[in-house]
Design an enzyme around this catalytic site. Structure first.
Site, mmCIF file in Angstrom:
data_model
loop_
_atom_site.group_PDB
_atom_site.id
_atom_site.type_symbol
_atom_site.label_atom_id
_atom_site.label_comp_id
_atom_site.label_asym_id
_atom_site.label_seq_id
_atom_site.Cartn_x
_atom_site.Cartn_y
_atom_site.Cartn_z
ATOM 1 N N ASP A 119 9.261 2.599 -0.959
ATOM 2 C CA ASP A 119 8.287 3.271 -0.091
ATOM 3 C C ASP A 119 8.657 2.919 1.354
ATOM 4 O O ASP A 119 8.328 1.841 1.839
ATOM 5 C CB ASP A 119 6.866 2.822 -0.432
ATOM 6 C CG ASP A 119 5.850 3.447 0.503
ATOM 7 O OD1 ASP A 119 4.638 3.364 0.208
ATOM 8 O OD2 ASP A 119 6.250 3.999 1.547
ATOM 9 N N TYR A 121 0.863 -1.197 0.000
ATOM 10 C CA TYR A 121 0.000 0.000 0.000
ATOM 11 C C TYR A 121 0.888 1.232 0.000
ATOM 12 O O TYR A 121 1.868 1.286 0.755
ATOM 13 C CB TYR A 121 -0.895 0.003 1.245
ATOM 14 C CG TYR A 121 -1.759 1.238 1.411
ATOM 15 C CD1 TYR A 121 -1.557 2.100 2.479
ATOM 16 C CD2 TYR A 121 -2.781 1.532 0.510
ATOM 17 C CE1 TYR A 121 -2.358 3.229 2.658
ATOM 18 C CE2 TYR A 121 -3.587 2.656 0.684
ATOM 19 C CZ TYR A 121 -3.373 3.504 1.747
ATOM 20 O OH TYR A 121 -4.159 4.625 1.914
ATOM 21 N N LYS A 150 5.264 9.321 8.187
ATOM 22 C CA LYS A 150 5.180 8.822 9.567
ATOM 23 C C LYS A 150 6.306 9.359 10.457
ATOM 24 O O LYS A 150 6.283 10.523 10.851
ATOM 25 C CB LYS A 150 5.090 7.292 9.556
ATOM 26 C CG LYS A 150 3.818 6.777 8.821
ATOM 27 C CD LYS A 150 3.684 5.295 8.880
ATOM 28 C CE LYS A 150 2.678 4.765 7.900
ATOM 29 N NZ LYS A 150 1.282 4.851 8.339
HETATM 30 P P1 KE4 Z 1 -0.492 8.433 4.397
HETATM 31 O O1 KE4 Z 1 -1.043 9.098 3.145
HETATM 32 O O2 KE4 Z 1 -1.569 7.636 5.133
HETATM 33 O O3 KE4 Z 1 0.279 9.371 5.281
HETATM 34 O O4 KE4 Z 1 0.597 7.348 3.923
HETATM 35 C C1 KE4 Z 1 0.215 6.367 3.008
HETATM 36 C C2 KE4 Z 1 1.151 5.195 3.140
HETATM 37 C C3 KE4 Z 1 2.161 5.053 2.210
HETATM 38 N N1 KE4 Z 1 3.036 4.023 2.282
HETATM 39 C C4 KE4 Z 1 2.947 3.099 3.268
HETATM 40 C C5 KE4 Z 1 3.922 1.969 3.305
HETATM 41 C C6 KE4 Z 1 1.930 3.200 4.248
HETATM 42 O O5 KE4 Z 1 1.835 2.263 5.218
HETATM 43 C C7 KE4 Z 1 1.021 4.269 4.196
HETATM 44 C C8 KE4 Z 1 -0.088 4.434 5.199
HETATM 45 N N2 KE4 Z 1 -0.226 3.370 6.144
HETATM 46 C C9 KE4 Z 1 -1.549 3.183 6.700
HETATM 47 C C10 KE4 Z 1 -1.545 1.944 7.601
HETATM 48 N N3 KE4 Z 1 -1.288 0.766 6.873
HETATM 49 C C11 KE4 Z 1 -1.984 4.399 7.450
HETATM 50 C C12 KE4 Z 1 -3.273 4.228 8.215
HETATM 51 C C13 KE4 Z 1 -4.393 4.937 7.545
HETATM 52 O O6 KE4 Z 1 -4.509 4.857 6.310
HETATM 53 O O7 KE4 Z 1 -5.181 5.528 8.305
#
Ligand code: KE4
Length: 429
Positions: A239, A144, A267
């Site tokens: 990523d 993701y 993060k």
């Molecule tokens: P954000 O747009 O949520 O800041 O980041 C997206 C993203 C990109 N790459 C990786 C590897 C990620 O894990 C994420 C976001 N992770 C999720 C949890 N698996 C965030 C939780 C959420 O979507 O509320």
């Protein structure tokens, strides 16, 4: 545990926020029931609206490697706020954080700040396409990278078919140039590059996957991917939104001794405030507007409060690296969990890399998304709730990694293992 305040808060939220949440990951969709609303965090703990205390293994899905309300981070943000929340103009804080990212992540020579991991992934993909003049982007089923239109794509029938949208609202054209690959599948990689190699602008992956649950790369997989992207003139995009500054100070790429062309961050780099970033080779990053022609922009990119939180966090990690400590806590965690789940006589797999771990209720090893999806998610849901009742807050999905943080102690791990032993016996009956 009584959670009446959370239930009332959820009802109220549902009247004005879709699904009552601002992100589906926190909606408890994978475990049923209604989400817990929290009032505050403190070190290793979360406290919900009803005053219940939980040991937190989510850490806001990764940012809080130092735990909640680390004094250094709180102080830095408070001081930044006193100077003004945002200017829409350059500040030295942005340069200071960029310099620290460049120092800590060897493959990053230049970096652009944005406000989320999604924005960082989306920008990195656009940059790869702009730099190479090619259109096809490879991604791996189960990885993701945020809600980027071109990556909201379902796996095709085989390892080398172009994707189809997996969300309404994403036009087929958005995913027509997205090649969906299988994680840890070296043969499939080679086939994909044989078939599409000269059209591939870049391949993006989580080098250690958190979004299938924790799935580690197999020995030659990362090296093979690096070799194939080099050979075919495609960019390799790591990523590291989850793994950056978590698995090592230099992220997964330091741990596995790899050097991608671009890296996506989020993060931890924001210390809990909204920061994403993309960076990498200077010759590529110099193509980003206004240095180069590839458009990218953001009102709150490099926001001073977020920069202050990120700087304080990375400085703390650099001065007092918690990685050896988290490695020992992580080993203790999974050793104890293995004993607990074996005594409950259930099929399981436990995966861990550093401070990221997942207990899969699966009979066979989990090395890709198809394998992860064979997990017994109903049993995971029962485990989640049994642990919640015992004051342990796990990620609310079998397909998420749990996170340790530096505010936790061996005592906390012992408590968690004891809770797991009871919970597993309870759900096994
Ligand atoms: P954000 O747009 O949520 O800041 O980041 C997206 C993203 C990109 N790459 C990786 C590897 C990620 O894990 C994420 C976001 N992770 C999720 C949890 N698996 C965030 C939780 C959420 O979507 O509320």
């Amino acid at each position: 545990m009584k959670r009446t305040q959370s239930l009332a808060a959820f009802d109220r939220a549902c009247r004005v926020i879709p699904g009552g949440v601002n992100s589906p990951a926190r909606a408890f969709g994978g475990v049923g029931g209604q989400p817990v609303f929290f009032a505050r965090g403190e070190g290793p703990y979360l406290f919900d609206l009803d005053g219940n205390r939980y040991l937190d293994f989510v850490g806001s899905w990764g940012p809080l490697i130092l735990g909640h309300c680390h004094p250094r981070v709180v102080k830095a943000v408070q001081e930044a706020l006193g100077r003004g929340a945002t200017f829409g103009a350059p500040t030295e804080l942005e340069t200071q954080l960029a310099e620290l990212v460049v120092l800590l992540v060897p493959s990053i020579e230049m970096v652009r700040m944005v406000s989320s991991g999604t924005e960082a992934s989306m920008s990195a993909i656009r940059l790869a396409r702009g730099f190479t003049g090619r259109d096809v982007i490879g991604k791996f089923a189960g990885c993701y990278h945020g809600h980027v239109d071109s990556l909201l794509v379902a796996a095709g029938s085989s390892a080398t078919t172009l994707g189809v949208p997996n969300s309404p609202g994403v036009p087929r054209g958005c995913t027509a140039d997205t090649l969906v690959l299988r994680f840890n599948d070296v043969k499939g990689l080679r086939q994909a590059f044989r078939q599409h190699g000269d059209k591939i602008a870049g391949v993006i992956l989580e080098p250690v996957v958190g979004n299938m649950g924790l799935v580690a790369p197999m020995a030659e997989f990362l090296a093979e991917l690096r070799g194939l992207t080099h050979k075919h003139g495609a960019l390799l995009i790591y990523d590291e939104v989850m793994t950056g500054f978590r698995l090592a100070l230099g992220g997964a790429q330091e741990l596995y001794k790899q050097s991608p062309d671009l890296t996506v961050l989020g993060k931890i780099v924001g210390g809990g405030l909204p920061v994403g970033a993309f960076g990498g080779r200077r010759d590529i990053m110099q193509k980003v507007l206004p240095a180069g022609p590839v458009f990218q922009a953001g009102t709150l990119s490099g926001n001073p409060l977020a920069m202050a939180a990120g700087l304080a966090t990375l400085q703390e990690l650099r001065e007092r690296p918690p990685y050896a400590y988290l490695e020992s806590l992580g080993q203790k965690m999974v050793d104890g969990l293995a004993v607990a789940v074996r005594s409950a006589k259930m099929p399981y797999q436990i995966a861990r890399v550093g401070s990221m771990w997942t207990l899969f209720f699966a009979a066979d090893p989990v090395s890709n998304y198809e394998a992860a999806k064979k997990s017994d998610t109903a049993r995971f849901a029962k485990f989640f709730w049994a642990m919640l009742e015992r004051g342990i807050y796990l990620p609310c999905s079998q397909f998420e990694a749990a996170f340790l943080n530096a505010a936790q102690t061996e005592e906390h791990i012992d408590q968690t293992i004891a809770a797991a032993r009871d919970a597993l016996l309870e759900i096994g009956r």
